[in-house]
Design a protein around this motif. Structure first.
Motif, PDB file in Angstrom:
ATOM      1  N   GLU A  90      33.853 -36.154 -53.174  1.00  0.00           N
ATOM      2  CA  GLU A  90      33.290 -36.459 -51.858  1.00  0.00           C
ATOM      3  C   GLU A  90      32.522 -35.240 -51.319  1.00  0.00           C
ATOM      4  O   GLU A  90      31.419 -35.366 -50.783  1.00  0.00           O
ATOM      5  N   PHE A  91      33.108 -34.072 -51.525  1.00  0.00           N
ATOM      6  CA  PHE A  91      32.454 -32.841 -51.055  1.00  0.00           C
ATOM      7  C   PHE A  91      31.094 -32.648 -51.747  1.00  0.00           C
ATOM      8  O   PHE A  91      30.089 -32.347 -51.104  1.00  0.00           O
ATOM      9  N   GLY A 139      29.200 -34.888 -53.182  1.00  0.00           N
ATOM     10  CA  GLY A 139      28.270 -35.932 -52.718  1.00  0.00           C
ATOM     11  C   GLY A 139      27.675 -35.567 -51.361  1.00  0.00           C
ATOM     12  O   GLY A 139      26.455 -35.655 -51.151  1.00  0.00           O
ATOM     13  N   ASP A 140      28.533 -35.149 -50.425  1.00  0.00           N
ATOM     14  CA  ASP A 140      28.053 -34.769 -49.083  1.00  0.00           C
ATOM     15  C   ASP A 140      27.151 -33.539 -49.151  1.00  0.00           C
ATOM     16  O   ASP A 140      26.143 -33.439 -48.452  1.00  0.00           O
ATOM     17  N   PHE A 141      27.545 -32.590 -49.998  1.00  0.00           N
ATOM     18  CA  PHE A 141      26.785 -31.344 -50.151  1.00  0.00           C
ATOM     19  C   PHE A 141      25.344 -31.652 -50.577  1.00  0.00           C
ATOM     20  O   PHE A 141      24.378 -31.137 -50.002  1.00  0.00           O
ATOM     21  N   ASN A 191      23.778 -34.580 -50.361  1.00  0.00           N
ATOM     22  CA  ASN A 191      23.118 -35.380 -49.320  1.00  0.00           C
ATOM     23  C   ASN A 191      22.604 -34.489 -48.189  1.00  0.00           C
ATOM     24  O   ASN A 191      21.493 -34.675 -47.690  1.00  0.00           O
ATOM     25  N   ASP A 192      23.397 -33.491 -47.818  1.00  0.00           N
ATOM     26  CA  ASP A 192      22.998 -32.588 -46.732  1.00  0.00           C
ATOM     27  C   ASP A 192      21.786 -31.731 -47.113  1.00  0.00           C
ATOM     28  O   ASP A 192      21.156 -31.119 -46.247  1.00  0.00           O
ATOM     29  N   ARG A 221      19.037 -37.584 -50.898  1.00  0.00           N
ATOM     30  CA  ARG A 221      19.673 -38.835 -50.473  1.00  0.00           C
ATOM     31  C   ARG A 221      20.074 -39.659 -51.698  1.00  0.00           C
ATOM     32  O   ARG A 221      19.241 -39.882 -52.577  1.00  0.00           O
TER      33      ARG A 221
END
Ligand SMILES: [Fe+2]
Length: 396
Positions: free
Chosen positions: A338-339, A341-343, A345-346, A350
């Protein structure tokens, strides 16, 4: 007491070779070393291999200034026709230029494409009539022309790699030409050369470095030296890439990313995994940037691997400074994935292949190519062509 497990099995049963041979000069102003280093190596007529996009950049002006001023008794030449995903003809033409100008060395200057092409030009300098489609790593490719590698992006780490990825004429596929003789003689890592890289490319190339570190760490080959380097590369990327993305002039962040990219590539002498097998056809068939392709496929591959090898990503999570030391295997994997993926995306990467015009029809073409790609052979768990197709759909 917590038991320390040997993640990759009985190391003592096989012989391993550990090698980290490339001399690397790192720091702001490293590029200014170039004339003296050429002189020290006795090189007088280098061919600078790059891509046409670089010619109008601040990075190119810098190298031009350094070579123009510093190498008064030498001449240097430019071959700048390397494609964004280098093709066999780039290497053929580069070798022709090398002979035409009677060069004695190569300066590979640019992103991964220019570095890969520049390194490979020396193959056809050594054997002018050779076809790259017949390349065999068991052949003798030692004694190639000297090469100084100077990256202007922080991602592929090709400057410290033993391979060149070239699209071959006979297959029209990206092929990894691997031989220790392809190593550069010297690497200059100067963060000043990467500060002109726009945020989008900074993110995509940085994602490539991150993928190298994660895939090499999880690859089931016994190489604790590379494992340590891979984990530290993850740690540096997590800290430095968002800063380099937000402020291109942050030379500290740029420098750390250059080092992390080189570390990722040193680590992947262990080899890579299924993410890279999925990424290669996304470039050849859909024209997607290699780093972006990795970013879009990495989380799905991590999930796939974690369900079959629970706890695989715990130490990556720890390298990301997540509190997963005592979490269950599943929780450690879930939080790490999850980290990551978010990293990504940020960083503006995308998720969703569909957002980049990839279709089901593309997947039908790409899945067999991904399976034919050798990277997945060192994935932590075996994958079939059907698995790779599913992973594309999960990333869609
Ligand atoms: Fe890569």
């Amino acid at each position: 007491m917590r038991q320390f497990r040997n993640r990759n099995g009985a190391a003592s049963m096989t012989l391993s070779t550990f090698s980290f041979p490339t001399t690397t000069i790192f720091g702001v102003g490293a590029i200014k070393e170039l004339p003296q280093r050429l002189k020290n190596l006795g090189l007088k007529r280098p061919l600078l291999v790059t891509d046409p996009g670089l010619l109008h950049t601040e990075a190119f002006s810098t190298v031009q200034e350094v070579l123009g001023k510093g190498a008064k008794n030498s001449e240097w030449f430019i071959f700048s026709n390397v494609h964004p995903n280098p093709i066999e003809q780039d290497v053929v033409k580069g070798a022709e230029a090398y002979r035409e100008f009677d060069c004695d060395s190569v300066i590979a200057f640019g992103g991964g494409s220019a570095l890969d092409a520049g390194k490979a030009v020396r193959l056809l300098v050594k054997r002018p009539t050779f076809k790259l489609g017949d390349f065999d790593w068991k052949d003798d490719w030692y004694g190639l022309a000297p090469c100084i590698a100077i990256p202007t992006t922080a991602g592929t780490g090709s400057e410290v790699g033993r391979s060149s990825v070239i699209i071959l004429e006979k297959t029209q596929k990206k092929s990894v030409l691997f031989h220790p003789g392809l190593l550069a003689s010297l690497v200059l890592l100067d963060p000043v050369l990467t500060r002109g890289l726009p945020p989008k490319l900074t993110a995509a190339t940085g994602a490539d470095a991150m993928t190298h570190a994660i895939e090499s760490f999880t690859s089931p080959v016994f190489h604790p030296l590379c494992d340590g380097i891979a984990l530290e590369a993850v740690h540096i990327v997590v800290e430095a890439l968002p800063r380099a993305y937000r402020d291109g002039n942050d030379l500290d962040a740029r420098g750390k990313m250059l080092v992390a990219a080189a570390m990722g590539a040193v680590a992947f002498q262990k080899d890579l995994g299924a993410t890279h097998s999925l990424a290669h056809p996304l470039s050849t068939i859909c024209g997607m940037h290699h780093g972006l392709a990795n970013a879009l496929c990495l989380p799905a591959v991590m999930r796939f691997n974690a369900t079959r090898k629970p706890g695989l990503h715990r130490r990556i999570g720890i390298a990301c400074e997540l509190d997963v030391m005592r979490a269950s295997d599943k929780q450690a994997d879930d939080e790490t994935i999850e980290f990551i993926g978010d990293f990504l995306n940020d960083l503006g990467l995308r998720p969703g292949l569909r957002n980049y015009d990839v279709t089901e029809q593309h997947i039908a073409l790409m899945a067999p190519q991904a399976y034919a790609d050798t990277c997945h052979q060192t994935n932590p768990v075996p994958v079939t062509e059907a698995d790779l197709r599913d992973l594309y759909f999960q990333s869609l």
